[in-house]
Design a protein around this motif. Sequence first.
Motif, PDB file in Angstrom:
ATOM      1  N   GLY A 113     -47.858 110.902  61.998  1.00  0.00           N
ATOM      2  CA  GLY A 113     -47.928 110.020  60.842  1.00  0.00           C
ATOM      3  C   GLY A 113     -47.235 108.702  61.119  1.00  0.00           C
ATOM      4  N   VAL A 114     -47.534 107.701  60.317  1.00  0.00           N
ATOM      5  CA  VAL A 114     -46.851 106.406  60.414  1.00  0.00           C
ATOM      6  C   VAL A 114     -45.422 106.613  59.930  1.00  0.00           C
ATOM      7  CG1 VAL A 114     -46.807 104.024  59.600  1.00  0.00           C
ATOM      8  CG2 VAL A 114     -48.995 105.166  60.000  1.00  0.00           C
TER       9      VAL A 114
ATOM     10  N   GLY B 290     -47.381 109.432  56.477  1.00  0.00           N
ATOM     11  CA  GLY B 290     -47.049 108.016  56.361  1.00  0.00           C
ATOM     12  C   GLY B 290     -46.002 107.771  55.289  1.00  0.00           C
ATOM     13  N   PRO B 291     -45.724 106.497  55.004  1.00  0.00           N
ATOM     14  CA  PRO B 291     -44.589 106.164  54.134  1.00  0.00           C
ATOM     15  C   PRO B 291     -44.759 106.461  52.652  1.00  0.00           C
ATOM     16  CG  PRO B 291     -45.759 104.187  54.782  1.00  0.00           C
ATOM     17  CD  PRO B 291     -46.336 105.305  55.592  1.00  0.00           C
TER      18      PRO B 291
ATOM     19  N   GLY C 123     -44.285 113.623  54.436  1.00  0.00           N
ATOM     20  CA  GLY C 123     -44.250 112.174  54.452  1.00  0.00           C
ATOM     21  C   GLY C 123     -43.790 111.670  55.808  1.00  0.00           C
ATOM     22  N   GLY C 124     -44.091 110.401  56.110  1.00  0.00           N
ATOM     23  CA  GLY C 124     -43.665 109.826  57.378  1.00  0.00           C
ATOM     24  C   GLY C 124     -44.293 110.545  58.544  1.00  0.00           C
ATOM     25  N   ASP C 125     -43.483 110.881  59.536  1.00  0.00           N
ATOM     26  CA  ASP C 125     -43.946 111.616  60.707  1.00  0.00           C
ATOM     27  C   ASP C 125     -43.146 112.908  60.808  1.00  0.00           C
ATOM     28  OD1 ASP C 125     -45.534 111.280  63.470  1.00  0.00           O
ATOM     29  OD2 ASP C 125     -43.615 112.262  63.840  1.00  0.00           O
ATOM     30  N   ASN C 126     -43.848 114.016  61.028  1.00  0.00           N
ATOM     31  CA  ASN C 126     -43.197 115.331  61.061  1.00  0.00           C
ATOM     32  C   ASN C 126     -42.116 115.443  62.136  1.00  0.00           C
ATOM     33  OD1 ASN C 126     -46.036 115.440  60.151  1.00  0.00           O
ATOM     34  ND2 ASN C 126     -45.587 117.573  59.709  1.00  0.00           N
TER      35      ASN C 126
ATOM     36  N   ASP D 178     -48.002 105.647  50.357  1.00  0.00           N
ATOM     37  CA  ASP D 178     -49.324 105.343  49.831  1.00  0.00           C
ATOM     38  C   ASP D 178     -50.381 106.075  50.649  1.00  0.00           C
ATOM     39  OD1 ASP D 178     -51.891 103.410  50.023  1.00  0.00           O
ATOM     40  OD2 ASP D 178     -50.952 103.225  48.053  1.00  0.00           O
ATOM     41  N   ASP D 179     -51.364 106.682  49.960  1.00  0.00           N
ATOM     42  CA  ASP D 179     -52.332 107.497  50.686  1.00  0.00           C
ATOM     43  C   ASP D 179     -53.243 106.661  51.581  1.00  0.00           C
ATOM     44  OD1 ASP D 179     -53.763 106.471  48.420  1.00  0.00           O
ATOM     45  OD2 ASP D 179     -55.302 107.972  48.775  1.00  0.00           O
ATOM     46  N   GLY D 180     -53.298 105.344  51.360  1.00  0.00           N
ATOM     47  CA  GLY D 180     -54.075 104.486  52.229  1.00  0.00           C
ATOM     48  C   GLY D 180     -53.495 104.365  53.618  1.00  0.00           C
ATOM     49  N   MET D 181     -52.249 104.782  53.798  1.00  0.00           N
ATOM     50  CA  MET D 181     -51.612 104.705  55.110  1.00  0.00           C
ATOM     51  C   MET D 181     -51.616 106.048  55.826  1.00  0.00           C
ATOM     52  SD  MET D 181     -48.545 102.017  54.398  1.00  0.00           S
ATOM     53  CE  MET D 181     -48.522 101.552  56.130  1.00  0.00           C
ATOM     54  N   LEU D 182     -52.329 107.024  55.258  1.00  0.00           N
ATOM     55  CA  LEU D 182     -52.570 108.296  55.930  1.00  0.00           C
ATOM     56  C   LEU D 182     -53.647 108.079  56.994  1.00  0.00           C
ATOM     57  CD1 LEU D 182     -52.427 111.465  56.067  1.00  0.00           C
ATOM     58  CD2 LEU D 182     -54.133 111.471  54.227  1.00  0.00           C
TER      59      LEU D 182
END
Length: 385
Positions: free
Chosen positions: A253-254, A148-149, A225-228, A151-155
């Motif tokens: 991932g987001v 995700g972008p 991070g993000g999407d692979n 923050d670990d809350g968006m994992l």
Amino acid sequence: MNNSAVRASFVAPIDVDGIGVIVLGGGSGAHRVVSSLVDGGANVTIVAGDVRATLEELPGSPDVHRGPWSPELLNGIGLIVVTGDEPGVEEAGEGVFPAAIEAAVRAARIPVAWADADVHMGERAGMAGGRKADAEALRGTVALVGGGPGDDGMLTVRGRELLMCADVIVADRLAPQKVLSEVPASTEIIDAAKIPYGRQMAQEAINAALIEHAKAGKFVVRFKGGDNFLFGRGYEEALALAEHDIPTFVVPGVTSAFAAPALGGVSVTHRGVTHEVTVISGHLPPGHEKSLVNWSAVAAMRGTVVLLMAVKNGPAISDALLEGGRPGETPVSIIESASLTTERRVDATLASMRQVMSEEKIAAPAIIVIGDVAGLPQVLAPTRF
């Protein structure tokens, strides 16, 4: 007082808000505690001969001391955290808690915490959702997990579950770092860094590490991070693993391409405004011999353009779009450090983008949105994490 606390081998957590903390060691053990300490409001100094790049790049960057040990380092310190890493500090002696340091700490009567994520995280196989059987079945496989972008809350939930049962994690600096403080202490964390135009692990070395550990029967998570699979080289890694018949699966991932604008209050699409979104890697400037982008065609499009990895080349890209006929008054929004506490949005026009990026000292990671959607009213409240 801030309720965040360092995970340590104590009966109760420790409130570190406003406290000076020395972390001994800069390797995988430090990886597990530094992010939590910083988030908890501690003033962190890492004492180590070598420090992982991802630790130095954390928001609210901790201080790093690589020189000779001195008792003066203890001035203003309220806690020592021993990570289990070899400090490697000159004149520090041997072991994870060198005698010279121990004597000074005892004399100053400073409390010591031994970092031990296993105390709080429980058994490796104890994942959420009743998937205890997964841990054994995953041995010898690789999961490509998008974080995700920032923050670990968006994992994703599944991404977090797999991290908690991994034997080895190969992590980039833009992957959420706080979650790495929660993995079991026995997990090996390999720092791939990926700092733009800075130190980083070569892709060939990353591939080799994934292959080596998976062939050794370990469960490996490649954490980015993000999407692979959006400019994340995920398919390159999948191809390398396939050549060695290593089972590989994906946890998407987001992607920051859409999440960062949304967090900054920009919708990359809007009814009646745009029917197209183009996501472009800006790691190469227009005119570069290896560039695969037709910038003239992009300039002729009316829709939204989202630029990733374009902090360095953003000004040159804006020039190319202007030369291609895109109007100078086209709105631009730049979202820096999306989802992190340092997040900010900077607005410009295509004509002023070069000057604004310079004046505002835009730094990576940042997403650049070009198009009419960037000029719509800001009606979204800032996201709170």
